[in-house]
Design an enzyme around this catalytic site. Structure first.
Site, PDB file in Angstrom:
ATOM      1  N   MET A   1      -1.974  -7.371   7.413  1.00 34.63           N
ATOM      2  CA  MET A   1      -2.970  -8.244   6.774  1.00 34.63           C
ATOM      3  C   MET A   1      -2.435  -8.895   5.498  1.00 34.63           C
ATOM      4  O   MET A   1      -3.214  -9.311   4.637  1.00 34.63           O
ATOM      5  CB  MET A   1      -4.227  -7.430   6.431  1.00 34.63           C
ATOM      6  CG  MET A   1      -4.825  -6.691   7.605  1.00 34.63           C
ATOM      7  SD  MET A   1      -6.178  -5.638   7.062  1.00 34.63           S
ATOM      8  CE  MET A   1      -6.416  -4.609   8.531  1.00 34.63           C
ATOM      9  N   SER A   2      -1.119  -8.954   5.362  1.00 34.21           N
ATOM     10  CA  SER A   2      -0.577  -9.476   4.094  1.00 34.21           C
ATOM     11  C   SER A   2       0.703 -10.264   4.348  1.00 34.21           C
ATOM     12  O   SER A   2       0.978 -10.694   5.464  1.00 34.21           O
ATOM     13  CB  SER A   2      -0.288  -8.306   3.141  1.00 34.21           C
ATOM     14  OG  SER A   2       0.782  -7.518   3.625  1.00 34.21           O
TER      15      SER A   2
ATOM     16  N   ALA B   1       2.555  -2.256   4.737  1.00 31.24           N
ATOM     17  CA  ALA B   1       2.201  -1.300   5.778  1.00 31.24           C
ATOM     18  C   ALA B   1       1.768  -2.126   6.983  1.00 31.24           C
ATOM     19  O   ALA B   1       1.098  -3.144   6.820  1.00 31.24           O
ATOM     20  CB  ALA B   1       1.056  -0.424   5.304  1.00 31.24           C
TER      21      ALA B   1
ATOM     22  N   SER C   1       0.812  -1.237   0.000  1.00 29.39           N
ATOM     23  CA  SER C   1       0.000   0.000   0.000  1.00 29.39           C
ATOM     24  C   SER C   1       0.833   1.269   0.000  1.00 29.39           C
ATOM     25  O   SER C   1       1.540   1.538   0.959  1.00 29.39           O
ATOM     26  CB  SER C   1      -0.871   0.085   1.256  1.00 29.39           C
ATOM     27  OG  SER C   1      -1.667  -1.022   1.417  1.00 29.39           O
TER      28      SER C   1
ATOM     29  N   HIS D   1      -3.081   0.726  -4.273  1.00 29.40           N
ATOM     30  CA  HIS D   1      -2.438  -0.404  -4.953  1.00 29.40           C
ATOM     31  C   HIS D   1      -2.585  -0.216  -6.462  1.00 29.40           C
ATOM     32  O   HIS D   1      -3.697  -0.293  -6.988  1.00 29.40           O
ATOM     33  CB  HIS D   1      -3.084  -1.721  -4.528  1.00 29.40           C
ATOM     34  CG  HIS D   1      -2.737  -2.131  -3.132  1.00 29.40           C
ATOM     35  ND1 HIS D   1      -1.821  -3.110  -2.858  1.00 29.40           N
ATOM     36  CD2 HIS D   1      -3.149  -1.674  -1.944  1.00 29.40           C
ATOM     37  CE1 HIS D   1      -1.695  -3.250  -1.555  1.00 29.40           C
ATOM     38  NE2 HIS D   1      -2.496  -2.390  -0.964  1.00 29.40           N
TER      39      HIS D   1
ATOM     40  N   HIS E   1      -7.573   4.225   7.336  1.00 31.44           N
ATOM     41  CA  HIS E   1      -6.789   3.839   6.166  1.00 31.44           C
ATOM     42  C   HIS E   1      -6.145   5.054   5.496  1.00 31.44           C
ATOM     43  O   HIS E   1      -5.047   4.944   4.946  1.00 31.44           O
ATOM     44  CB  HIS E   1      -7.683   3.076   5.178  1.00 31.44           C
ATOM     45  CG  HIS E   1      -6.944   2.521   3.996  1.00 31.44           C
ATOM     46  ND1 HIS E   1      -5.922   1.594   4.125  1.00 31.44           N
ATOM     47  CD2 HIS E   1      -7.056   2.762   2.669  1.00 31.44           C
ATOM     48  CE1 HIS E   1      -5.447   1.304   2.931  1.00 31.44           C
ATOM     49  NE2 HIS E   1      -6.116   1.996   2.028  1.00 31.44           N
TER      50      HIS E   1
ATOM     51  N   ASN F   1       1.080   3.218  11.414  1.00 26.59           N
ATOM     52  CA  ASN F   1       0.308   3.648  12.582  1.00 26.59           C
ATOM     53  C   ASN F   1       0.714   2.772  13.758  1.00 26.59           C
ATOM     54  O   ASN F   1       1.206   1.664  13.563  1.00 26.59           O
ATOM     55  CB  ASN F   1      -1.199   3.465  12.314  1.00 26.59           C
ATOM     56  CG  ASN F   1      -1.528   2.027  11.921  1.00 26.59           C
ATOM     57  OD1 ASN F   1      -1.320   1.632  10.769  1.00 26.59           O
ATOM     58  ND2 ASN F   1      -1.977   1.242  12.873  1.00 26.59           N
TER      59      ASN F   1
ATOM     60  N   TYR G   1      -8.428 -10.720   2.604  1.00 20.12           N
ATOM     61  CA  TYR G   1      -9.687 -10.058   2.991  1.00 20.12           C
ATOM     62  C   TYR G   1     -10.504  -9.578   1.792  1.00 20.12           C
ATOM     63  O   TYR G   1     -11.670  -9.221   1.939  1.00 20.12           O
ATOM     64  CB  TYR G   1      -9.437  -8.903   3.970  1.00 20.12           C
ATOM     65  CG  TYR G   1      -8.621  -7.747   3.440  1.00 20.12           C
ATOM     66  CD1 TYR G   1      -9.144  -6.857   2.498  1.00 20.12           C
ATOM     67  CD2 TYR G   1      -7.320  -7.535   3.876  1.00 20.12           C
ATOM     68  CE1 TYR G   1      -8.394  -5.804   2.007  1.00 20.12           C
ATOM     69  CE2 TYR G   1      -6.562  -6.478   3.390  1.00 20.12           C
ATOM     70  CZ  TYR G   1      -7.106  -5.620   2.458  1.00 20.12           C
ATOM     71  OH  TYR G   1      -6.360  -4.591   1.969  1.00 20.12           O
ATOM     72  N   GLU G   2      -9.899  -9.542   0.616  1.00 19.97           N
ATOM     73  CA  GLU G   2     -10.661  -9.146  -0.573  1.00 19.97           C
ATOM     74  C   GLU G   2     -11.552 -10.282  -1.072  1.00 19.97           C
ATOM     75  O   GLU G   2     -12.326 -10.101  -2.004  1.00 19.97           O
ATOM     76  CB  GLU G   2      -9.712  -8.703  -1.694  1.00 19.97           C
ATOM     77  CG  GLU G   2      -8.996  -7.405  -1.384  1.00 19.97           C
ATOM     78  CD  GLU G   2      -8.008  -7.020  -2.476  1.00 19.97           C
ATOM     79  OE1 GLU G   2      -8.447  -6.544  -3.530  1.00 19.97           O
ATOM     80  OE2 GLU G   2      -6.785  -7.214  -2.268  1.00 19.97           O
TER      81      GLU G   2
ATOM     82  N   HIS H   1      -5.225  -9.354  -1.381  1.00 24.77           N
ATOM     83  CA  HIS H   1      -5.265  -9.771   0.017  1.00 24.77           C
ATOM     84  C   HIS H   1      -6.337 -10.829   0.235  1.00 24.77           C
ATOM     85  O   HIS H   1      -7.335 -10.871  -0.488  1.00 24.77           O
ATOM     86  CB  HIS H   1      -5.575  -8.572   0.921  1.00 24.77           C
ATOM     87  CG  HIS H   1      -4.627  -7.426   0.769  1.00 24.77           C
ATOM     88  ND1 HIS H   1      -4.719  -6.522  -0.273  1.00 24.77           N
ATOM     89  CD2 HIS H   1      -3.557  -7.051   1.515  1.00 24.77           C
ATOM     90  CE1 HIS H   1      -3.744  -5.630  -0.154  1.00 24.77           C
ATOM     91  NE2 HIS H   1      -3.020  -5.924   0.917  1.00 24.77           N
TER      92      HIS H   1
END
Ligand code: HPA
Length: 294
Positions: free
Chosen positions: A220-221, A122, A39, A70, A256, A244, A94-95, A92
């Site tokens: 998450m990746s 990230a 990202s 992306h 985000h 963050n 989550y997609e 990802h």
């Protein structure tokens, strides 16, 4: 994508071969180092020389990301005289993609001849020693996604059924990355990355639990891709950008936009670090070799 592709049945190897050939037919380079840029961290690929830029939509069987930040293309080009293939953007779990689909681009990079792969992402910082914008070399991971890209039939042409993960993140690459960070005046950090499903950010209780379990970073990746890369025998390096502090560490919500903004702020520093690391990795995988030079 067909149902068979989704389930990752027979033909996955052939699909990866076809996609790799499509890309190699569009460049004269033979990239031995691959990069997956997360990202807002795709800047490194903008500086590549003799670049071929290929949208994912054109590459056979390639999954496409719908996440803002992306870009969704592969760039093959030269970095400091070394041929590399960089993915600007990833998909990802989550997609809605399966873990197997998430790692398909890594399969393609390996089929193209990559021997080493650098992942960037990230991440939320759990370790209080990190500040926003810190770049952290991943030492190890916790796969907390509850899935694995190798679930299902195993094609031995990719690698073993039960790959070893003892040194998933190459010690040699990590040392080189930390040395280059020091040389560039970037604070040296190393940590353990915990991969969660997402897409919701974690709760403060989850972050406390992850810290107790030994995590320094949360994201998450990357972890499924690292597993696939290790199965195929690629040397792996991963670097997280702390966009963050993780939930509950500071008294404010995570959004985000902020994740993207911090990525934006450090992108030049990140690109400089990657440019410094690439020749070190090239040296490590082939001490005096010239194959794959751009
Ligand atoms: N948690 C999970 N993934 C992330 C975060 C986070 O705090 N920041 C960026 N990616």
């Amino acid at each position: 994508m067909s149902e068979r592709t989704r389930r990752g049945g027979a033909g996955e190897y052939e699909r990866a071969t076809r996609a790799a050939k499509y890309v190699l037919d569009r460049t004269r380079l033979w990239p031995r180092i691959a990069l997956v840029l997360g990202s807002g961290l795709g800047d490194f690929a903008e500086g590549l020389t003799n670049a071929a830029r290929i949208p994912y939509a054109k590459i056979p069987h390639f999954p496409r990301s719908g996440v803002p930040g992306h870009a969704g293309r592969m760039v093959v080009g030269g970095s400091g005289g070394v041929a590399v293939a960089a993915l600007q953007g990833r998909v990802h779990y989550y997609e809605g993609y399966s873990a197997r689909e998430v790692v398909f681009p890594v399969r393609v990079l390996a089929q193209m001849g990559a021997q080493a792969i650098v992942f960037t992402n990230a991440a939320g910082g759990i370790n209080a020693a990190y500040g926003q914008g810190a770049l952290v070399v991943v030492r190890d991971h916790l796969n907390w996604q509850g899935t694995n890209p190798l679930i299902g039939p195993n094609d031995p042409r990719f690698g073993p059924r039960f790959p070893d993960m003892t040194e998933a993140y190459s010690k040699r690459f990590r040392q080189a990355a930390l040395e280059e960070a020091r040389r560039l005046g970037i604070a040296e950090h190393e940590g353990v990355y915990a991969a969660m499903h997402g897409p919701s950010y974690e709760t403060p209780a989850e972050i406390r639990a992850l810290r107790t379990l030994g995590a320094d970073l949360v994201g998450m990746s990357t972890v499924p891709e690292v597993i696939a890369a290790r199965q195929m025998g690629l040397g792996v390096l991963a670097i997280s950008c702390v966009t963050n502090m993780a939930a509950g560490i500071l008294d404010r919500p995570i959004d985000h936009e902020e994740v993207l903004r911090v990525g934006e702020q450090v992108k030049q520093q990140f690109a400089a670090l990657l440019a410094a690391i690439v020749p070190r990795i090239a040296e490590a995988i082939s001490p005096v070799g010239t194959a794959g030079k751009a």
